[in-house]
Design a protein around this motif. Structure first.
Motif, short mmCIF file in Angstrom:
data_model
loop_
_atom_site.label_atom_id
_atom_site.label_comp_id
_atom_site.label_asym_id
_atom_site.label_seq_id
_atom_site.Cartn_x
_atom_site.Cartn_y
_atom_site.Cartn_z
N UNK A 1 53.58 -73.72 11.78
CA UNK A 1 53.39 -74.24 9.95
C UNK A 1 53.01 -74.07 8.83
N UNK A 2 51.73 -72.41 9.25
CA UNK A 2 50.80 -72.24 8.46
C UNK A 2 49.67 -73.16 8.52
N UNK A 3 49.39 -73.58 9.29
CA UNK A 3 47.89 -74.92 8.73
C UNK A 3 46.83 -73.58 8.57
N UNK A 4 46.32 -74.36 7.58
CA UNK A 4 45.14 -73.56 6.71
C UNK A 4 43.74 -73.08 8.48
N UNK A 5 42.95 -71.86 8.19
CA UNK A 5 42.74 -72.04 8.86
C UNK A 5 41.27 -71.61 9.15
N UNK A 6 41.43 -73.66 9.64
CA UNK A 6 39.77 -74.20 9.64
C UNK A 6 39.39 -74.38 10.33
N UNK A 7 38.53 -74.87 10.63
CA UNK A 7 38.78 -76.52 11.85
C UNK A 7 38.91 -76.67 11.29
N UNK A 8 39.04 -77.95 12.82
CA UNK A 8 39.62 -77.02 13.66
C UNK A 8 40.89 -76.41 13.77
N UNK A 9 41.60 -75.95 12.95
CA UNK A 9 43.06 -75.78 13.32
C UNK A 9 43.14 -74.34 13.47
N UNK A 10 42.08 -73.57 12.47
CA UNK A 10 41.70 -72.15 13.28
C UNK A 10 41.93 -71.88 14.39
N UNK A 11 40.53 -72.61 15.57
CA UNK A 11 40.82 -73.13 16.75
C UNK A 11 41.89 -73.17 17.46
N UNK A 12 42.73 -74.07 17.04
CA UNK A 12 44.50 -74.31 18.08
C UNK A 12 45.01 -73.28 18.01
N UNK A 13 44.93 -72.38 16.76
CA UNK A 13 46.49 -70.99 16.43
C UNK A 13 45.34 -70.42 16.60
N UNK A 14 44.04 -69.83 16.99
CA UNK A 14 43.69 -69.23 17.81
C UNK A 14 43.61 -69.44 19.19
#
Length: 580
Positions: free
Chosen positions: A354-367
């Motif tokens: 869903x293209x969450x902006x890759x910023x804390x914490x969602x960058x961590x989740x995607x990574x």
């Protein structure tokens, strides 16, 4: 008349984009007057993000640290600002409304002037209450747009978001280009559109240097009407961090803008002091690769601010992945090959999530999903086998609305697990908790602190605050630092005896404390030879979000136990090695 440009020194983010810890209170007291003497900063970022949680982790009271750092700037007329994760406030998971509201009262009393409020999903519903609470507390509410680059995140998308934020009462807008992948021309168009309609709205640009766009982006934003620009100083500028104020000041001066002069004597003193903090202890927790820029980030979009944890995760997983590959007769990967594979995996799964902006914490989740996908595939398993609870909450809408559409594969996976999607207001999922914490503090005899700051800290960082109060955090940090210093002073011993090719690592799925099986008061750490059936309980990880069970992946026998009872494990660390 020349357009005036102002600078903000993001001293907090300089450290958190580089490594694990931030300076102590006594170090902040030393650097503050020198920053003031530099004469070029209208603002300084003093706290927020993970900095206050980090204070607790090494046994220091964050409330004292914040008050110590803000006081000299308040007296000098330099505005202070903090980073605020909206629904998540100052942690990685959602925070009840009463704790969020208290935060602004506490931070204003501690000398913080501005709160930079962002939602990692760019969901305005998660930002709007903070705008209201911050203004009620007397703070300046700077609403933030997390900048990224995708088919979803267009110029029109951001212009529309800015309009919503301003309608909610935002006094300033920040373009938070956390990965530095915002394209310069695109950013200029966004700022120009905002300024044409709202000329009195202050616009601040925050960009990381990782992929190399940030200097050009700053110039485009300034030409379009941007007002304030976040910068760093050596030895923590460039790399995965931020551009140095010297370069940016010279660029703007040449472009015809009015910029403040830099007291270079004070700059060199600040540079020297910052280096001394690194030499003292902070440098032991900085990965040297964070000092380098990388165009590989252009494709995957991961932010520089999380590169430290990413590299730590890679180190932890590297041996386990190669063990899996070797077992299957496949070629092992060096760290660079694994890094490229991770970036490619992030690029592949990001739109599917869903293209969450890759910023804390969602960058961590995607990574994390990307890393665990690689781990599972190295074992011959399918993608999406190991998705943690927090990531599922993001997928299901419990943290806010995703900017893009979930891939049908992910939707079907959720349904197969019996999960339900949520489309309500995320805050409604988290009831108020302050009365509970007030009662417990009274029972424990703990003081609520000046302006209720200790109450706030306890409610915000429950586990870390308890460990701070007990002294456990300080003890663990001292042990960690001693190990780092010993490792730096002594070359690594010769290579360990190679394990059986059939041995496979069982890795920690989360960071936390390792708990083995317990019978009555006796802890049972399995010995080599202990047998498990597929799905049997092996151990548990006490993580920040709760207890996570680690089960046997198949019928197996323990070959080697790596971690003992109570050991602190990072995600990806090998716990045991098993054989079929």
């Amino acid at each position: 008349m020349k357009k005036e440009i102002r600078f903000s020194l993001v001293y907090r983010d300089m450290w958190q984009s580089s490594g694990k810890y931030v300076p102590r209170k006594d170090q902040l007291a030393k650097i503050a007057p020198v920053i003031i003497d530099m004469g070029c900063f209208a603002r300084v970022e003093t706290n927020g993000g993970a900095s206050e949680q980090v204070n607790l982790l090494y046994g220091e009271n964050p409330n004292l640290a914040v008050r110590t750092f803000t006081k000299p700037f308040n007296e000098a007329g330099i505005q202070t600002h903090m980073l605020d994760r909206g629904l998540n406030a100052l942690r990685m998971n959602p925070v009840p409304a009463d704790v969020r509201e208290l935060m602004y009262k506490v931070k204003k009393a501690q000398g913080v002037d501005i709160t930079r409020i962002f939602c990692g999903l760019n969901d305005v519903r998660n930002i709007a209450p903070s705008i209201r609470w911050a203004k009620q507390a007397g703070m300046i509410a700077q609403a933030t747009m997390c900048i990224t680059y995708s088919q979803v995140h267009t110029v029109e998308y951001y212009i529309n978001m800015a309009e919503q934020l301003i309608a909610e009462g935002a006094q300033e807008i920040c373009l938070k280009d956390m990965a530095g992948i915002g394209r310069p021309v695109m950013l200029g168009k966004i700022v120009k559109a905002i300024k044409e309609k709202h000329p009195d709205i202050t616009i601040q640009y925050h960009g990381h240097t990782g992929p190399g766009f940030s200097v050009a982006s700053m110039l485009e934003v300034a030409k379009a009407g941007g007002d304030i620009f976040d910068v760093a100083i050596e030895p923590l500028s460039w790399g995965m961090v931020h551009p140095d104020v010297i370069t940016i000041q010279a660029m703007f001066k040449d472009a015809g803008f009015s910029v403040p002069e830099i007291n270079m004597k004070a700059y060199m003193e600040a540079r020297s002091l910052t280096q001394s903090f690194m030499d003292d202890f902070l440098g032991y927790f900085i990965d040297p690769r964070n000092r380098f820029m990388s165009s590989l980030l252009v494709g995957c979009g991961l932010p520089g601010g999380m590169m430290g944890s990413l590299m730590a995760d890679l180190k932890g997983m590297h041996a386990a992945i190669n063990s899996n590959l070797k077992t299957q007769g496949k070629a092992e990967l060096n760290e660079d090959e694994l890094l490229v594979q991770l970036f490619d995996e992030v690029k592949y799964i990001w739109p599917k999530l869903g293209n969450p902006p890759l910023v804390t914490p969602f960058s961590q989740y995607v990574k994390n999903v990307a890393l665990m996908n690689i781990f599972c595939m190295s074992k011959g398993q399918e993608r999406w086998t190991m998705i943690d609870t927090n990531t599922w909450d993001m997928i299901l809408g419990k943290a806010g609305k995703l900017p893009g559409k979930l891939d049908p594969e992910i939707v079907e996976l959720a349904k197969s697990k019996g999960y339900e999607f949520f489309d309500g207001n995320p805050q409604d999922n988290y009831p108020n908790v302050l009365p509970k914490y007030i009662k417990e503090m009274e029972e424990l005899g703990w003081d609520r602190g000046q302006d209720d700051e200790e109450l706030f800290e306890f409610a915000m960082h429950d586990k870390q605050y308890r460990e701070f109060k007990s002294g456990e955090a300080k003890k663990r940090f001292n042990k960690e630092l001693a190990e780092k210093k010993a490792a730096a002073a002594k070359p690594a011993a010769g290579a360990k005896k190679q394990r059986s090719a059939s041995a496979e690592a069982v890795v920690a799925p989360f960071q936390g404390s390792l708990l083995w099986e317990q019978s009555a008061r006796t802890v049972i750490v399995p010995a080599p030879g202990k047998e498990y059936k597929k799905g049997d309980f092996m151990c548990a990880i006490l993580a920040n979000h709760g207890m996570e069970v680690v089960s046997a992946p198949y019928d197996c026998v323990i070959a080697e136990v790596v971690k003992g009872q109570g050991a602190w494990v990072n995600k990806g660390d090998a716990i045991v090695y098993i054989e079929k």
